[in-house]
Write an enzyme that holds these catalytic residues in place. Structure first.
Site, short mmCIF file in Angstrom:
data_model
loop_
_atom_site.label_atom_id
_atom_site.label_comp_id
_atom_site.label_asym_id
_atom_site.label_seq_id
_atom_site.Cartn_x
_atom_site.Cartn_y
_atom_site.Cartn_z
N GLU A 291 0.67 -0.99 -0.37
CA GLU A 291 -0.37 0.20 0.16
C GLU A 291 1.32 0.84 -0.17
OE1 GLU A 291 -3.30 -0.55 3.44
OE2 GLU A 291 -3.19 2.00 3.28
N GLU B 142 -2.53 10.57 3.36
CA GLU B 142 -2.89 10.82 3.88
C GLU B 142 -3.00 12.28 4.72
OE1 GLU B 142 -4.24 6.03 5.97
OE2 GLU B 142 -2.22 6.61 5.64
#
Ligand code: NAG
Ligand code: NAG
Ligand code: NAG
Ligand code: NAG
Ligand code: NAG
Ligand code: NAG
Ligand code: NAG
Length: 372
Positions: free
Chosen positions: A159, A163
């Site tokens: 991944e 964020e």
């Protein structure tokens, strides 16, 4: 004969290119000297309805609080994803509902007796994305207690994340969390915070006040992160860099866990995404064959289109999209929803040009075969 003269006139006026030179980008899109063969471009400030957009899948699922690792579970619902296209695409950044144009992702304030928080997630339909440059125009929320994310995903150990935690955003600091999840995250019980592929970078603007382009370039030995075309960080720990195909995700969520998302938010929180662009390679043999076919016999460098950098904060109508270029199809053999949308919006000029290109190609081809 009239048709032939019309064709020659249209070519002379530059309304259509000479047919053989008309198409473009058959051999891909380049960044530095790296070529990517595939493209997905979505301009969410154009009119359209996300549930009809074939490039994206609006998620609907439920995760209990136990599985969610927080005091609340998460409930991804289509009603938390709202299309808000601009009033007039190239002029106004205002959407039809009065707020800034784009795709709105909501985290809902839970009612007193609710165990679940309503969240929003939209995934790319393609799951064959391996290496590439991925970009999104985003305005984050200023409401405390959510996590807003733009990321590439295969599974919890493969991944690449950018964020925002709204609990960290203050009047003079807007941090962004850059993360590669790897087996190391798994070893540490799902927490990447103390791994070498976790970085917090402070942005030079308030991320909740306007749109900025968040970008990551993923190569086999390096992931580089950018904002508004400016480099932020590299991660080069090659054993932690994903080497498998996956998808792109836009998500806005909260589970009330004070160690990450915080919250739940005290009012509905909104993150807006004005566009997403992905230039990447595919893991599918069929796409490799398509690429070989369309690129074959082309003069390589003329048929490779350089991907321009977005410089500065992106403005509605002023961001470069290959799928919105006039003068020839710059997304040949690609599946791009926007291209069809632009056509269905009745761009008479483009439609008219396309039919003339067809007529003229056939005509000039027969004239040339007679001449030979
Ligand atoms: C992507 O595919 C192209 C065409 O096959 C290849 O030349 C290029 O090296 C690939 N890029 C990466 C990063 O693997
Ligand atoms: C979007 O499309 C879906 C499916 O066609 C439809 O149910 C929904 O009402 C549409 N939404 C809007 C705002 O037009
Ligand atoms: C916006 O697009 C319309 C329709 O294509 C065009 O008439 C107009 O001149 C454009 N305005 C700007 C500011 O580019
Ligand atoms: C993620 O995918 C990789 C590559 O297929 C695999 O090796 C790994 O075991 C997977 N991890 C999890 C947590 O499923
Ligand atoms: C958000 O709320 C948490 C918990 O109340 C608090 O610690 C944090 O300072 C708040 N953040 C901002 C930016 O107000
Ligand atoms: C392009 O070059 C920049 C600047 O050297 C680098 O940060 C980035 O990783 C490169 N991206 C690709 C896909 O080659
Ligand atoms: C690309 O072209 C091939 C035929 O050459 C076709 O079979 C395929 O469906 C096309 N792919 C896309 C994504 O348009």
């Amino acid at each position: 004969m009239t048709t032939l003269w019309t064709c020659l006139l249209l070519i002379a006026l530059g309304f259509i290119g000479v047919p053989v030179a008309n198409a473009d980008c058959e051999c891909g899109y380049s960044l530095n000297s790296t070529v990517f063969t595939e493209l997905v471009e979505s301009d969410f400030t154009l009119s359209g309805n996300i549930t009809e957009n074939t490039d994206w899948v609006v998620q609907e699922w439920e995760v209990s609080k136990e599985a969610s690792k927080g005091p609340y579970g998460r409930n991804a619902q289509a009603k938390n994803v709202v299309s808000n296209p601009s009033v007039q695409h190239n002029v106004s950044a205002q959407g039809v509902n009065g707020d800034p144009a784009g795709l709105e992702l909501f985290v809902r304030r839970p009612d007193d007796n609710q165990d679940y928080i309503g969240v929003a997630e939209v995934d790319s339909r393609r799951t064959d994305m391996i290496y590439g440059t991925f970009r999104a125009g985003i305005k984050t929320t200023g409401v405390n207690g959510t996590c807003g994310a733009f990321f590439w995903y295969l599974n919890d150990t493969q991944e690449i994340d950018m964020e925002f935690l709204s609990s960290q955003i203050t009047a003079n600091s807007s941090p962004i969390n850059l993360v590669l999840h790897s087996l190391l995250t798994e070893e540490r019980g799902g927490d990447a915070k103390n791994t070498p592929t976790f970085k917090v970078v402070s942005l030079p603007f308030a991320a909740d006040e306007g749109f900025h382009e968040y970008r990551f370039d993923w190569q086999p030995d390096k992931v580089s992160f950018y904002v508004d075309g400016i480099w932020l960080a590299d991660m080069t720990n090659s054993q932690y860099i994903p080497q498998s195909p996956g998808k792109i995700i836009l998500s806005h969520w909260s589970n009330g866990n004070p160690l990450w998302s915080g919250g739940p938010p005290e009012v509905d929180a909104k993150m807006t995404v004005s566009y997403v662009q992905g230039y990447f390679n595919s893991s599918l043999p069929s796409r490799h064959e398509d690429y070989q076919k369309r690129c074959k016999g082309r003069q390589g460098s003329l048929s490779i289109c350089p991907i321009p950098d977005q410089k500065g904060a992106p403005k509605v109508g002023a961001v470069h999209f290959f799928s919105q270029q006039a003068g020839g199809d710059k997304t040949p053999n690609q599946t791009v929803y926007d291209k069809h949308l632009l056509k269905s919006l009745g761009s008479g000029l483009t439609a008219g040009r396309d039919s003339w290109v067809l007529v003229c190609s056939v005509l000039l081809a027969s004239v040339m075969s007679l001449a030979l």
